[in-house]
Design a protein around this motif. Structure first.
Motif, PDB file in Angstrom:
ATOM      1  N   ALA A  11      61.911   8.777 -26.725  1.00 30.44           N
ATOM      2  CA  ALA A  11      61.651   7.304 -27.402  1.00 30.44           C
ATOM      3  C   ALA A  11      60.160   7.592 -27.766  1.00 30.44           C
ATOM      4  CB  ALA A  11      61.765   6.390 -26.061  1.00 30.44           C
ATOM      5  N   PRO A  12      60.102   6.523 -28.943  1.00 30.14           N
ATOM      6  CA  PRO A  12      58.580   6.561 -29.594  1.00 30.14           C
ATOM      7  C   PRO A  12      57.567   6.008 -28.921  1.00 30.14           C
ATOM      8  CG  PRO A  12      60.264   5.236 -30.892  1.00 30.14           C
ATOM      9  CD  PRO A  12      60.959   5.903 -29.792  1.00 30.14           C
ATOM     10  N   TYR A  50      72.124   5.610 -35.959  1.00 29.24           N
ATOM     11  CA  TYR A  50      72.663   4.750 -35.327  1.00 29.24           C
ATOM     12  C   TYR A  50      71.937   4.495 -34.105  1.00 29.24           C
ATOM     13  CZ  TYR A  50      75.002   8.575 -32.953  1.00 29.24           C
ATOM     14  OH  TYR A  50      75.204   9.869 -32.217  1.00 29.24           O
ATOM     15  N   GLU A  51      72.180   3.048 -33.510  1.00 30.48           N
ATOM     16  CA  GLU A  51      71.449   2.886 -32.205  1.00 30.48           C
ATOM     17  C   GLU A  51      71.979   3.890 -30.974  1.00 30.48           C
ATOM     18  OE1 GLU A  51      70.951  -1.190 -29.797  1.00 30.48           O
ATOM     19  OE2 GLU A  51      70.681  -1.358 -31.809  1.00 30.48           O
ATOM     20  N   ILE A  52      70.788   4.262 -30.320  1.00 30.41           N
ATOM     21  CA  ILE A  52      71.172   5.105 -29.044  1.00 30.41           C
ATOM     22  C   ILE A  52      70.597   4.299 -27.865  1.00 30.41           C
ATOM     23  CG2 ILE A  52      71.197   7.140 -27.974  1.00 30.41           C
ATOM     24  CD1 ILE A  52      71.348   8.437 -30.521  1.00 30.41           C
ATOM     25  N   ASN A  53      71.018   3.730 -27.036  1.00 28.32           N
ATOM     26  CA  ASN A  53      70.413   3.254 -25.762  1.00 28.32           C
ATOM     27  C   ASN A  53      69.358   2.390 -26.136  1.00 28.32           C
ATOM     28  OD1 ASN A  53      71.812   4.918 -24.321  1.00 28.32           O
ATOM     29  ND2 ASN A  53      70.207   6.535 -24.091  1.00 28.32           N
ATOM     30  N   THR A  56      66.300   2.655 -32.080  1.00 29.04           N
ATOM     31  CA  THR A  56      66.542   2.705 -33.527  1.00 29.04           C
ATOM     32  C   THR A  56      65.774   3.766 -34.290  1.00 29.04           C
ATOM     33  OG1 THR A  56      64.870   1.095 -34.094  1.00 29.04           O
ATOM     34  CG2 THR A  56      67.219   0.297 -33.839  1.00 29.04           C
ATOM     35  N   GLU A  57      64.646   4.311 -33.242  1.00 29.39           N
ATOM     36  CA  GLU A  57      63.735   5.629 -33.848  1.00 29.39           C
ATOM     37  C   GLU A  57      63.722   6.459 -32.540  1.00 29.39           C
ATOM     38  OE1 GLU A  57      59.940   3.924 -35.080  1.00 29.39           O
ATOM     39  OE2 GLU A  57      60.458   3.889 -37.088  1.00 29.39           O
ATOM     40  N   GLY A  58      63.354   7.726 -33.039  1.00 25.55           N
ATOM     41  CA  GLY A  58      63.060   8.723 -31.990  1.00 25.55           C
ATOM     42  C   GLY A  58      62.167   9.469 -32.515  1.00 25.55           C
ATOM     43  N   ASP A  83      64.908  12.722 -17.761  1.00 27.01           N
ATOM     44  CA  ASP A  83      65.067  11.315 -18.066  1.00 27.01           C
ATOM     45  C   ASP A  83      64.370  10.918 -19.599  1.00 27.01           C
ATOM     46  OD1 ASP A  83      66.509  10.712 -16.002  1.00 27.01           O
ATOM     47  OD2 ASP A  83      64.679   9.902 -14.980  1.00 27.01           O
ATOM     48  N   ALA A  84      63.413  11.476 -19.858  1.00 31.97           N
ATOM     49  CA  ALA A  84      62.454  11.222 -21.180  1.00 31.97           C
ATOM     50  C   ALA A  84      63.048  11.660 -22.428  1.00 31.97           C
ATOM     51  CB  ALA A  84      61.166  11.745 -21.111  1.00 31.97           C
ATOM     52  N   VAL A  85      64.222  12.769 -22.144  1.00 37.20           N
ATOM     53  CA  VAL A  85      64.697  13.300 -23.508  1.00 37.20           C
ATOM     54  C   VAL A  85      66.177  12.540 -23.562  1.00 37.20           C
ATOM     55  CG1 VAL A  85      66.036  15.462 -24.067  1.00 37.20           C
ATOM     56  CG2 VAL A  85      63.901  15.546 -22.806  1.00 37.20           C
ATOM     57  N   VAL A  86      66.210  11.912 -24.867  1.00 39.75           N
ATOM     58  CA  VAL A  86      67.364  11.151 -24.991  1.00 39.75           C
ATOM     59  C   VAL A  86      68.573  11.874 -25.550  1.00 39.75           C
ATOM     60  CG1 VAL A  86      68.248   9.047 -26.533  1.00 39.75           C
ATOM     61  CG2 VAL A  86      65.630   9.164 -25.726  1.00 39.75           C
ATOM     62  N   ARG A  87      68.350  12.843 -26.633  1.00 40.46           N
ATOM     63  CA  ARG A  87      69.488  13.748 -27.034  1.00 40.46           C
ATOM     64  C   ARG A  87      68.875  15.189 -27.309  1.00 40.46           C
ATOM     65  NH1 ARG A  87      72.281   9.879 -25.929  1.00 40.46           N
ATOM     66  NH2 ARG A  87      74.212   9.078 -26.991  1.00 40.46           N
TER      67      ARG A  87
END
Length: 97
Positions: A11-12, A50-53, A56-58, A83-87
């Motif tokens: 997450a940014p 597309y929106e993830i959790n 809108t930005e990573g 937990d910090a890693v989204v994808r």
């Protein structure tokens, strides 16, 4: 050892300390498996397709490394439970053998 590429984003809004801790954990996991990091590129903030959790930005990072194929499963497990890693995505680089 084979050449791999790891692309992940967080997450940014995440703090720099947390981001640094994620990088240290990834580096430690690769080193424990006797792998070697070749290059780290910080791509910065990018708009997601597309929106993830609710994001809108990573904040993207690309890591090129060499590792034993048996240790990739452990790296994947560590990335999944962080937990910090989204994808994340790990791919084999056949052009860098």
């Amino acid at each position: 050892m084979k050449a791999y590429e790891l692309l992940f984003f967080v997450a940014p809004t995440i703090s720099d300390e947390t981001r640094l801790a994620v990088m240290k954990r990834i580096e430690a996991t690769i080193a424990e498996g006797e792998g070697k990091i070749d290059n780290v590129e910080d791509w910065g903030k990018r708009k997601l397709a597309y929106e993830i959790n609710g994001l809108t930005e990573g904040d993207y990072t690309l890591i090129d490394f060499h590792a034993d194929p048996a240790n990739i499963a452990e790296l994947d497990r560590v990335l999944r439970i962080t937990d910090a890693v989204v994808r994340h995505k790990i791919v084999v680089r056949t052009d860098r053998e």
